[in-house]
Design a protein around this motif. Structure first.
Motif, PDB file in Angstrom:
ATOM      1  N   ALA A  70       0.834  -1.209   0.000  1.00  0.00           N
ATOM      2  CA  ALA A  70       0.000   0.000   0.000  1.00  0.00           C
ATOM      3  C   ALA A  70       0.866   1.256   0.000  1.00  0.00           C
ATOM      4  CB  ALA A  70      -0.913  -0.016   1.230  1.00  0.00           C
ATOM      5  N   LEU A  71       1.992   1.242   0.706  1.00  0.00           N
ATOM      6  CA  LEU A  71       2.904   2.383   0.700  1.00  0.00           C
ATOM      7  C   LEU A  71       3.529   2.569  -0.693  1.00  0.00           C
ATOM      8  CD1 LEU A  71       5.030   2.412   3.979  1.00  0.00           C
ATOM      9  CD2 LEU A  71       3.032   3.767   3.401  1.00  0.00           C
ATOM     10  N   ARG A  85       1.078   4.240  -3.032  1.00  0.00           N
ATOM     11  CA  ARG A  85       0.337   5.421  -2.563  1.00  0.00           C
ATOM     12  C   ARG A  85       0.446   6.591  -3.526  1.00  0.00           C
ATOM     13  NH1 ARG A  85       1.139   7.476   3.510  1.00  0.00           N
ATOM     14  NH2 ARG A  85       0.112   5.478   3.867  1.00  0.00           N
ATOM     15  N   TYR A  86       1.638   6.844  -4.062  1.00  0.00           N
ATOM     16  CA  TYR A  86       1.838   8.024  -4.905  1.00  0.00           C
ATOM     17  C   TYR A  86       2.140   7.683  -6.351  1.00  0.00           C
ATOM     18  CZ  TYR A  86       2.020  10.322  -0.384  1.00  0.00           C
ATOM     19  OH  TYR A  86       1.713  10.770   0.885  1.00  0.00           O
TER      20      TYR A  86
END
Length: 360
Positions: A354-355, A358-359
């Motif tokens: 998920a990290l 994220r971007y």
């Protein structure tokens, strides 16, 4: 296919390195992870740690020599640019300095840094270096335990929003309850003895000498078995001989089947002086083996509160008492269930994925 990079100091048997391999193994279908080791060579690493062999074509080694090497930094910058790497994940201070700074110079979108322990921040020079690197690189900062997060915030002045916790996890499918009798046969261990096991590098900070001294106060049917190797092996073997414990202490060296090692035990012990959140505590408990561990670092967060015992480090007498009491106890809980709830690798991998996304 999206390439993502993990940077580690070296690829030798250890908790950080095992976690990096596990995260690569658990990556999502559209990802291709590569682990870069700042130090060492591939040939030597594969020889010293057979577990690396299935991942050999996705490992890189820069063979960095001691001291700061600007050439190593520029190698990483060029590599990240050539591969158009979108995600770089660094583990600990050295990889943060090289991998994190290189990622920013190369325009990498997502930089994640995991801190695996924070005791080194008690040194002023290390604290200043870490603070500078984090402020320059501006990664998403992850602590692998609540204690590490607390120490990072206290030492470096970060707040709750700047440091998130993703706890280490182990593969509870691989590390599971097994046949004790069969495991002992396969490892050449005594069938009838009560076995206390310890896994990890044989180094001074791991405290194995205290465990050997503690054995001298335990009943004759109690044996020790060590999995792992290191610079202290000969010194530990000399201690065993001095105490006349040769028949009761077994050094297995580096072994490939760690689940089998834990399944052979009656009790696991980690006598360290320093730890982060140790994977070996979780691995043993996932195999249904209760643990006695020293009260250092984040060990309390890895220990099942119903079946485990904490002891202060450095005391052979206190260790012997705790081990004897634990061996005499009847099972009052299930350490495997604790690990499935609090330390499962799949949860860890999902949180890191998920990290990474994220971007992007």
């Amino acid at each position: 296919m999206s390439i993502w990079i993990q940077v580690v100091q070296h690829l030798q048997p250890g908790g950080i390195e095992t976690m990096a391999l596990d995260l690569q193994r658990m990556e999502e279908a559209h990802e291709q992870g590569v682990i870069i080791s700042l130090e060492g060579t591939k040939q030597q690493a594969l020889q010293d740690w057979p577990r690396l062999r299935p991942y050999a074509n996705r490992l890189m080694f820069l063979n960095k020599q001691p001291g700061f090497r600007l050439s190593t930094l520029w190698k990483l910058v060029k590599l990240f640019r050539r591969w158009a790497v979108p995600v770089v994940h660094t583990h600990h201070i050295g990889p943060l300095i090289y991998g994190g700074i290189a990622a920013r110079l190369a325009g990498v979108k997502v930089v994640i840094h995991t801190e695996h322990d924070a005791w080194h921040l008690r040194q002023r020079r290390r604290r200043m270096l870490q603070s500078f690197a984090l402020k320059w690189v501006r990664p998403m900062i992850v602590a692998d335990a609540n204690l590490v997060a607390s120490e990072l915030k206290s030492a470096l002045g970060f707040n709750d929003e700047q440091v998130q916790v993703i706890k280490n996890g182990v593969d509870t499918h691989s590390f599971a309850v097994g046949d004790k009798h069969l495991a002992r046969q396969l490892l050449g261990l005594p069938i009838q003895a009560r076995l206390i096991g310890c896994a990890g590098r044989l180094e001074p900070e791991k405290g194995q000498a205290v465990l050997i001294e503690a054995l001298n106060s335990l009943p004759q049917d109690v044996h020790l078995v060590f999995a792992g190797d290191g610079s202290q092996r000969q010194a530990l073997q000399r201690l065993v001989m001095a105490l006349k414990l040769q028949a009761r202490v077994h050094f297995l060296g580096a072994i490939e089947s760690m689940p089998q090692f834990y399944q052979a035990l009656d009790l696991f012990c980690l006598p360290s002086y320093f730890e982060g959140l140790s994977l070996v505590i979780l691995e043993a408990q996932a195999c249904g083996i209760p643990a006695v561990v020293t009260n250092v670092g984040a060990s309390t967060e890895a220990l099942c509160p119903r079946t485990g015992t904490l002891v202060e480090p450095g005391s052979a007498f206190a260790m012997a008492q705790a081990l004897e009491q634990q061996l005499a106890l009847k099972a009052t809980g299930n350490p495997r269930q604790f690990v499935k709830q609090a330390g499962d690798l799949r949860t860890t991998a999902r949180n890191y994925a998920a990290l990474r996304h994220r971007y992007l």
